[in-house]
Design a protein around this motif. Structure first.
Motif, PDB file in Angstrom:
ATOM      1  N   ALA A  40      31.217  -5.833  29.891  1.00 24.52           N
ATOM      2  CA  ALA A  40      31.311  -7.281  29.668  1.00 24.52           C
ATOM      3  C   ALA A  40      30.230  -8.046  30.423  1.00 24.52           C
ATOM      4  CB  ALA A  40      32.702  -7.774  30.080  1.00 24.52           C
ATOM      5  N   GLY A  41      29.899  -7.587  31.628  1.00 25.28           N
ATOM      6  CA  GLY A  41      28.868  -8.272  32.395  1.00 25.28           C
ATOM      7  C   GLY A  41      27.504  -8.195  31.740  1.00 25.28           C
ATOM      8  N   LEU A  42      27.129  -7.008  31.264  1.00 27.12           N
ATOM      9  CA  LEU A  42      25.852  -6.845  30.580  1.00 27.12           C
ATOM     10  C   LEU A  42      25.841  -7.620  29.263  1.00 27.12           C
ATOM     11  CD1 LEU A  42      25.011  -3.062  31.126  1.00 27.12           C
ATOM     12  CD2 LEU A  42      23.954  -5.046  32.226  1.00 27.12           C
ATOM     13  N   ALA A  43      26.978  -7.650  28.570  1.00 27.40           N
ATOM     14  CA  ALA A  43      27.050  -8.394  27.310  1.00 27.40           C
ATOM     15  C   ALA A  43      26.781  -9.876  27.540  1.00 27.40           C
ATOM     16  CB  ALA A  43      28.424  -8.198  26.670  1.00 27.40           C
ATOM     17  N   ALA A  44      27.319 -10.428  28.629  1.00 34.05           N
ATOM     18  CA  ALA A  44      27.100 -11.839  28.936  1.00 34.05           C
ATOM     19  C   ALA A  44      25.636 -12.106  29.271  1.00 34.05           C
ATOM     20  CB  ALA A  44      27.995 -12.259  30.097  1.00 34.05           C
ATOM     21  N   LEU A  54      28.154   5.093  33.729  1.00 37.51           N
ATOM     22  CA  LEU A  54      29.117   6.131  33.336  1.00 37.51           C
ATOM     23  C   LEU A  54      30.435   5.510  32.886  1.00 37.51           C
ATOM     24  CD1 LEU A  54      28.535   8.880  36.053  1.00 37.51           C
ATOM     25  CD2 LEU A  54      27.620   8.772  33.742  1.00 37.51           C
ATOM     26  N   ALA A  55      30.856   4.444  33.547  1.00 40.56           N
ATOM     27  CA  ALA A  55      32.090   3.778  33.141  1.00 40.56           C
ATOM     28  C   ALA A  55      31.965   3.215  31.731  1.00 40.56           C
ATOM     29  CB  ALA A  55      32.432   2.669  34.134  1.00 40.56           C
ATOM     30  N   ALA A  56      30.799   2.637  31.417  1.00 44.84           N
ATOM     31  CA  ALA A  56      30.576   2.108  30.074  1.00 44.84           C
ATOM     32  C   ALA A  56      30.549   3.231  29.041  1.00 44.84           C
ATOM     33  CB  ALA A  56      29.264   1.320  30.036  1.00 44.84           C
ATOM     34  N   GLU A 104      10.385   9.961  39.107  1.00 50.20           N
ATOM     35  CA  GLU A 104      11.540  10.185  39.969  1.00 50.20           C
ATOM     36  C   GLU A 104      12.797   9.991  39.132  1.00 50.20           C
ATOM     37  OE1 GLU A 104       9.576   8.035  43.943  1.00 50.20           O
ATOM     38  OE2 GLU A 104      11.147   7.039  42.773  1.00 50.20           O
ATOM     39  N   ARG A 105      13.909  10.520  39.601  1.00 49.65           N
ATOM     40  CA  ARG A 105      15.168  10.203  38.935  1.00 49.65           C
ATOM     41  C   ARG A 105      15.371   8.689  38.991  1.00 49.65           C
ATOM     42  NH1 ARG A 105      21.008  12.980  38.794  1.00 49.65           N
ATOM     43  NH2 ARG A 105      22.314  11.152  38.415  1.00 49.65           N
ATOM     44  N   GLY A 106      15.776   8.115  37.885  1.00 47.70           N
ATOM     45  CA  GLY A 106      15.941   6.671  37.884  1.00 47.70           C
ATOM     46  C   GLY A 106      16.678   6.163  36.666  1.00 47.70           C
ATOM     47  N   LEU A 107      17.111   4.912  36.776  1.00 40.43           N
ATOM     48  CA  LEU A 107      17.837   4.226  35.715  1.00 40.43           C
ATOM     49  C   LEU A 107      17.050   3.007  35.273  1.00 40.43           C
ATOM     50  CD1 LEU A 107      20.412   3.713  33.998  1.00 40.43           C
ATOM     51  CD2 LEU A 107      21.359   2.498  35.999  1.00 40.43           C
ATOM     52  N   ALA A 108      16.904   2.850  33.977  1.00 37.13           N
ATOM     53  CA  ALA A 108      16.237   1.676  33.405  1.00 37.13           C
ATOM     54  C   ALA A 108      17.094   1.104  32.286  1.00 37.13           C
ATOM     55  CB  ALA A 108      14.854   2.033  32.868  1.00 37.13           C
ATOM     56  N   LEU A 109      17.090  -0.220  32.178  1.00 37.04           N
ATOM     57  CA  LEU A 109      17.719  -0.892  31.051  1.00 37.04           C
ATOM     58  C   LEU A 109      16.623  -1.373  30.126  1.00 37.04           C
ATOM     59  CD1 LEU A 109      20.515  -3.094  32.676  1.00 37.04           C
ATOM     60  CD2 LEU A 109      20.810  -0.978  31.371  1.00 37.04           C
ATOM     61  N   ASN A 110      16.815  -1.138  28.837  1.00 37.01           N
ATOM     62  CA  ASN A 110      15.866  -1.610  27.841  1.00 37.01           C
ATOM     63  C   ASN A 110      16.505  -2.783  27.085  1.00 37.01           C
ATOM     64  OD1 ASN A 110      14.122  -2.017  25.725  1.00 37.01           O
ATOM     65  ND2 ASN A 110      14.587  -0.114  24.663  1.00 37.01           N
ATOM     66  N   LEU A 111      15.953  -3.971  27.294  1.00 38.46           N
ATOM     67  CA  LEU A 111      16.395  -5.140  26.552  1.00 38.46           C
ATOM     68  C   LEU A 111      15.708  -5.099  25.190  1.00 38.46           C
ATOM     69  CD1 LEU A 111      17.896  -7.856  26.424  1.00 38.46           C
ATOM     70  CD2 LEU A 111      15.895  -8.913  27.472  1.00 38.46           C
ATOM     71  N   ARG A 143      15.262  -7.057  42.760  1.00 39.39           N
ATOM     72  CA  ARG A 143      15.278  -8.088  41.725  1.00 39.39           C
ATOM     73  C   ARG A 143      16.445  -7.955  40.754  1.00 39.39           C
ATOM     74  NH1 ARG A 143      10.184  -8.468  37.569  1.00 39.39           N
ATOM     75  NH2 ARG A 143      10.537 -10.529  36.704  1.00 39.39           N
ATOM     76  N   PHE A 144      16.752  -6.735  40.325  1.00 39.56           N
ATOM     77  CA  PHE A 144      17.807  -6.522  39.335  1.00 39.56           C
ATOM     78  C   PHE A 144      19.091  -5.979  39.972  1.00 39.56           C
ATOM     79  CE2 PHE A 144      13.800  -5.567  36.820  1.00 39.56           C
ATOM     80  CZ  PHE A 144      13.711  -6.847  36.302  1.00 39.56           C
ATOM     81  N   ALA A 145      19.228  -6.167  41.295  1.00 33.65           N
ATOM     82  CA  ALA A 145      20.411  -5.685  41.999  1.00 33.65           C
ATOM     83  C   ALA A 145      21.673  -6.290  41.393  1.00 33.65           C
ATOM     84  CB  ALA A 145      20.318  -6.041  43.479  1.00 33.65           C
ATOM     85  N   GLY A 146      22.672  -5.451  41.181  1.00 34.22           N
ATOM     86  CA  GLY A 146      23.941  -5.911  40.632  1.00 34.22           C
ATOM     87  C   GLY A 146      23.999  -5.929  39.120  1.00 34.22           C
ATOM     88  N   LEU A 147      22.858  -5.694  38.470  1.00 34.25           N
ATOM     89  CA  LEU A 147      22.854  -5.727  37.009  1.00 34.25           C
ATOM     90  C   LEU A 147      23.540  -4.492  36.435  1.00 34.25           C
ATOM     91  CD1 LEU A 147      21.877  -7.507  34.695  1.00 34.25           C
ATOM     92  CD2 LEU A 147      19.707  -6.239  34.713  1.00 34.25           C
ATOM     93  N   CYS A 148      23.219  -3.324  36.992  1.00 30.73           N
ATOM     94  CA  CYS A 148      23.840  -2.066  36.571  1.00 30.73           C
ATOM     95  C   CYS A 148      23.464  -0.990  37.577  1.00 30.73           C
ATOM     96  CB  CYS A 148      23.375  -1.669  35.165  1.00 30.73           C
ATOM     97  SG  CYS A 148      24.338  -0.334  34.405  1.00 30.73           S
ATOM     98  N   ASP A 149      24.260   0.076  37.624  1.00 23.48           N
ATOM     99  CA  ASP A 149      23.923   1.256  38.418  1.00 23.48           C
ATOM    100  C   ASP A 149      24.502   2.474  37.700  1.00 23.48           C
ATOM    101  OD1 ASP A 149      26.669   1.320  39.040  1.00 23.48           O
ATOM    102  OD2 ASP A 149      26.361   0.310  40.954  1.00 23.48           O
ATOM    103  N   GLU A 150      24.303   3.662  38.261  1.00 23.71           N
ATOM    104  CA  GLU A 150      24.733   4.866  37.556  1.00 23.71           C
ATOM    105  C   GLU A 150      26.251   4.914  37.376  1.00 23.71           C
ATOM    106  OE1 GLU A 150      23.109   8.599  38.691  1.00 23.71           O
ATOM    107  OE2 GLU A 150      21.096   7.798  39.095  1.00 23.71           O
TER     108      GLU A 150
END
Length: 233
Positions: free
Chosen positions: A104-108, A45-47, A221-228, A34-41
């Protein structure tokens, strides 16, 4: 409702908007992609590498350390990007505030979500956790809408706020007392958490928790979450 909300949430976008108005927690299960392409590890790190090395108040990102002063409360330890894997190996979650400011992508996406949900403001915070990491019982000043990108987490949370319009975040210390995390004049802290619900989130799941509602999180498990993180008024 259309655009970004429809792409990320589909038919559930209207339900999330309604939950924000009611001030209630809301859970929506989604497919793993569902959230593919939104962000990854790698993108996270780049951000983080774009974040300033100096700051006036709290560090923009760091490792969440529990009980450094013996009171059971958490503290964010400023670290370098190259130290992240070492801190993860020691069991600490990496927290990055307002990571959307440096992507920039997340900001948009944030700008569109805030507009389409009718909120006053918002940002994406990021949490990269190893298996076993825990966030102690706490509440926040903003609505927390977590988008689970990878891995699994167990949440315990209240459906409604214990503290209406809290002026600061709060935590439970090692003695069971509620502590404001910033001075709040002439305010009694809210009662201890009660009536908690338990849910396991996996990739594609979304959970919205109202501002002032108690919650705690354990990474399974190891994982990444975005908190809006949303400001509704």
């Amino acid at each position: 409702m259309s655009g970004v909300c429809e792409r990320l949430l589909g038919h559930a976008a209207g339900e999330l908007a309604a939950a924000l108005v009611r001030g209630e927690a809301w859970l929506d299960r989604g497919a793993a992609g569902r959230f593919a392409g939104l962000c990854d590890e790698a993108r996270l790190l780049a951000a983080l590498r774009r974040m300033p090395g100096q700051w006036q108040a709290a560090p923009p990102f760091g490792a969440i350390v529990t009980d450094p002063l013996g009171d059971g409360l958490t503290f964010t330890e400023a670290i370098a990007v190259d130290e992240i894997e070492a801190w993860l190996a020691r069991g600490h979650t990496i927290c990055a505030d307002d990571v959307s400011e440096f992507d920039a992508g997340l900001a948009a996406v944030v700008e569109a979500l805030v507009r389409e949900l009718g909120c006053a403001g918002g940002r994406f915070n990021a949490y990269l956790s190893p298996a076993g990491a825990r966030t102690p019982m706490h509440f926040d000043t903003r609505v927390s809408t977590t988008l689970q990108l990878t891995g699994r987490k167990r949440w315990r949370y209240q459906r409604t706020a214990a503290a209406a319009n809290p002026g600061a975040n709060g935590q439970i210390d090692r003695f069971g007392d509620t502590q404001w995390m910033a001075p709040v004049a002439d305010r009694e802290p809210p009662p201890p958490p009660s009536g908690l619900e338990v849910v396991e989130l996996g990739p594609g799941d979304l959970l919205c928790v109202p501002a002032g509602a108690w919650h705690e999180v354990e990474a399974l498990e190891r994982g990444l979450a975005l908190n809006l993180s949303l400001r509704v008024a």
